[in-house]
Design an enzyme around this catalytic site. Structure first.
Site, short mmCIF file in Angstrom:
data_model
loop_
_atom_site.label_atom_id
_atom_site.label_comp_id
_atom_site.label_asym_id
_atom_site.label_seq_id
_atom_site.Cartn_x
_atom_site.Cartn_y
_atom_site.Cartn_z
N ASN A 225 1.09 -1.09 0.10
CA ASN A 225 -0.21 0.21 -0.15
C ASN A 225 0.83 1.20 -0.18
OD1 ASN A 225 0.57 -0.96 2.64
ND2 ASN A 225 -1.09 0.43 3.49
N GLU B 39 0.49 5.38 0.59
CA GLU B 39 -0.46 6.09 1.10
C GLU B 39 -0.02 7.68 0.69
OE1 GLU B 39 -1.06 5.59 5.39
OE2 GLU B 39 -2.05 3.82 4.79
N CYS C 217 -4.33 0.55 -2.24
CA CYS C 217 -3.72 -0.56 -1.76
C CYS C 217 -2.69 -1.67 -2.13
CB CYS C 217 -5.26 -1.61 -1.74
SG CYS C 217 -6.49 -0.60 -0.69
N GLU D 214 -3.01 -4.66 -3.03
CA GLU D 214 -3.49 -5.60 -4.06
C GLU D 214 -3.59 -5.06 -5.31
OE1 GLU D 214 -4.70 -4.67 -0.98
OE2 GLU D 214 -5.74 -6.57 -0.17
N CYS E 260 -10.14 -5.20 0.53
CA CYS E 260 -11.07 -3.88 0.59
C CYS E 260 -12.03 -4.34 -0.73
CB CYS E 260 -10.64 -2.48 0.53
SG CYS E 260 -10.09 -1.99 -1.18
N CYS F 191 -10.69 -3.45 -4.13
CA CYS F 191 -9.62 -4.56 -4.57
C CYS F 191 -10.44 -5.82 -4.91
CB CYS F 191 -8.83 -4.89 -3.60
SG CYS F 191 -7.46 -3.42 -3.46
N1 THU Z 1 -5.08 -1.48 2.43
C1 THU Z 1 -4.71 -2.43 1.58
O1 THU Z 1 -3.67 -2.18 1.20
N2 THU Z 1 -5.36 -3.53 1.18
C2 THU Z 1 -6.65 -3.52 1.61
O2 THU Z 1 -7.39 -4.44 1.15
C3 THU Z 1 -7.13 -2.86 2.78
C4 THU Z 1 -6.53 -1.49 3.05
C5 THU Z 1 -4.36 -0.42 2.92
C6 THU Z 1 -5.08 0.93 2.58
C7 THU Z 1 -4.53 1.89 3.49
O3 THU Z 1 -3.14 2.37 3.12
C8 THU Z 1 -4.26 1.02 4.72
O4 THU Z 1 -4.56 -0.31 4.44
C9 THU Z 1 -5.45 1.29 5.93
O5 THU Z 1 -6.55 1.13 5.44
#
Ligand code: THU
Length: 156
Positions: free
Chosen positions: A61, A63, A72, A74, A112, A115
């Site tokens: 991920n 940000e 994310c 994925e 999520c 994804c």
């Molecule tokens: N996140 C992912 O990388 N994958 C997911 O399926 C759920 C959330 C990340 C997004 C964000 O950077 C952090 O987790 C918190 O939500």
């Protein structure tokens, strides 16, 4: 009127019980958490994608201070795979996450909603069910096919 139901089957493994290929893919997802950029959530996610032909592509991920702009793990891995290996079908994905100083999550972290939608189309493109491995310290959850995470999914 007809009432219907959908049953979802999945398997919980101990990490050391996994077959060697899945063990390797989970290890790659765990390692990919190290490349996450998550200064806001402190939730470090890694994904490893196995392609037809054997290549493994990892993502994490990423940000951004403009919150909606991040992505994310994925989608980082899947879109990289499709951009660099457009002719290779995606066979499997493993996902792992670490939280702050606590280390890897106890429970498997499911992807999520966005994804899941991306995974649905990736599977459609591949033409066969994706192997999905969600790592947690308690167990690794294996789901065969995105329908197990996204029943009645939207498709164009
Ligand atoms: N996140 C992912 O990388 N994958 C997911 O399926 C759920 C959330 C990340 C997004 C964000 O950077 C952090 O987790 C918190 O939500």
């Amino acid at each position: 009127m007809e009432q219907k139901s959908i049953t979802i089957n999945y398997t919980e493994w101990q990490e050391e019980e996994l077959e060697p290929l899945w063990h390797l893919l989970v290890a790659a997802a765990k390692a990919a958490t190290e490349t996450a950029y998550a200064p806001y959530s402190h939730f470090f996610v890694g994904a490893a994608v196995l392609l037809e032909g054997g290549e493994v592509v990892c993502g994490s991920n990423q940000e951004n201070g403009a919150f909606g702009a991040g992505t994310c793990a994925e989608r980082t891995a899947l879109f990289y795979a499709q951009a660099h290996y457009p002719a290779r079908a995606v066979r499997a994905i493993a996902i792992a996450a670490r939280s702050g100083e606590d280390g890897f999550t106890e429970e498997p972290v499911p992807p999520c909603g966005i994804c899941r939608q991306v995974l649905s189309e990736v599977q459609q493109r591949a033409g066969k069910p994706l192997h999905i491995l969600l790592y947690g310290k308690r167990c690794v959850c294996q789901i065969e096919g995105i329908e197990g995470l996204l029943p009645l999914g939207f498709k164009l």
